[in-house]
Design a protein around this motif. Structure first.
Motif, PDB file in Angstrom:
ATOM      1  N   ARG A 110      -7.619  -3.162   8.454  1.00  5.15           N
ATOM      2  CA  ARG A 110      -6.778  -1.945   7.832  1.00  5.15           C
ATOM      3  C   ARG A 110      -5.527  -2.208   7.505  1.00  5.15           C
ATOM      4  O   ARG A 110      -5.309  -2.060   6.319  1.00  5.15           O
ATOM      5  N   ASP A 111      -4.588  -2.970   8.319  1.00  2.00           N
ATOM      6  CA  ASP A 111      -3.420  -3.311   7.825  1.00  2.00           C
ATOM      7  C   ASP A 111      -3.369  -4.381   6.870  1.00  2.00           C
ATOM      8  O   ASP A 111      -2.592  -4.209   5.927  1.00  2.00           O
ATOM      9  N   ARG A 157      -3.167  -4.179  -0.930  1.00  2.00           N
ATOM     10  CA  ARG A 157      -2.978  -3.170  -1.750  1.00  2.00           C
ATOM     11  C   ARG A 157      -1.631  -2.789  -2.313  1.00  2.00           C
ATOM     12  O   ARG A 157      -1.497  -2.404  -3.712  1.00  2.00           O
ATOM     13  N   ASN A 158      -0.724  -2.627  -1.370  1.00  2.00           N
ATOM     14  CA  ASN A 158       0.579  -2.438  -1.732  1.00  2.00           C
ATOM     15  C   ASN A 158       1.346  -3.682  -2.231  1.00  2.00           C
ATOM     16  O   ASN A 158       2.704  -3.685  -2.585  1.00  2.00           O
TER      17      ASN A 158
END
Length: 163
Positions: A150-151, A157-158
């Motif tokens: 998830r991280d 994504r960022n």
């Protein structure tokens, strides 16, 4: 993803899911089995309110059965009285039944119901997993792995954004 119609019924897709099943057990093999249901049970399943979190599959008279699955009574029908936690027969080929029952007795594996879904033809099916129970440290490892994935996805994504 369940495809709901205007009336709120599930045409095809997942009707009930056991999310803890894959967490508490390491699933080695899965199979799709048919379920013997009555008419009001199918209508109730289509509403998507069934629960299989406490359900399990086992043997009775040489056949596989689903025990302790909760399918609520269908409220709209007059003749919809049935036992909400009644055992329900699973439909598999004889070789598949022999394989799964052999693994349960020989290896100490468990038969874990993973989800009840409707296939493209609108027939209710149960995804049944053959798995072994996880120990506490294995569960911790699974949680850490899930958090890392998830991280990692969040970082990727960022990455392109300039804040």
């Amino acid at each position: 993803m369940a495809a709901k119609s205007k009336s709120g019924l599930i045409a095809h897709g997942i009707a009930a899911q056991n999310r803890k099943g894959r967490f508490n057990y390491s699933i080695d093999e899965t199979v799709e089995a048919g379920i013997v249901l009555k008419g009001p049970e199918v209508k109730s399943l289509r509403l998507g309110r069934a629960m299989i979190t406490e359900a399990f599959a086992g043997e009775r008279d040489g056949e596989l059965w689903l025990f302790n699955a909760y399918i609520p009574e269908y409220q709209s029908g007059v003749l919809s009285r049935f036992d909400t936690r009644a055992p329900r027969k699973l439909l598999l080929h004889k070789k598949q039944v022999a394989h799964f029952l052999g693994a349960v007795t020989r290896d100490g594996a468990s038969l874990v119901p993973l989800d009840i879904h409707f296939n493209q033809r609108g027939v209710a099916k149960l995804t049944l997993g053959l798995g072994r129970g996880r120990k506490k440290e294995d569960k911790r490892h699974a949680i850490a792995e899930r958090d890392w994935q998830r991280d990692k996805a969040r970082l990727m994504r960022n990455k392109g954004r300039d804040d």
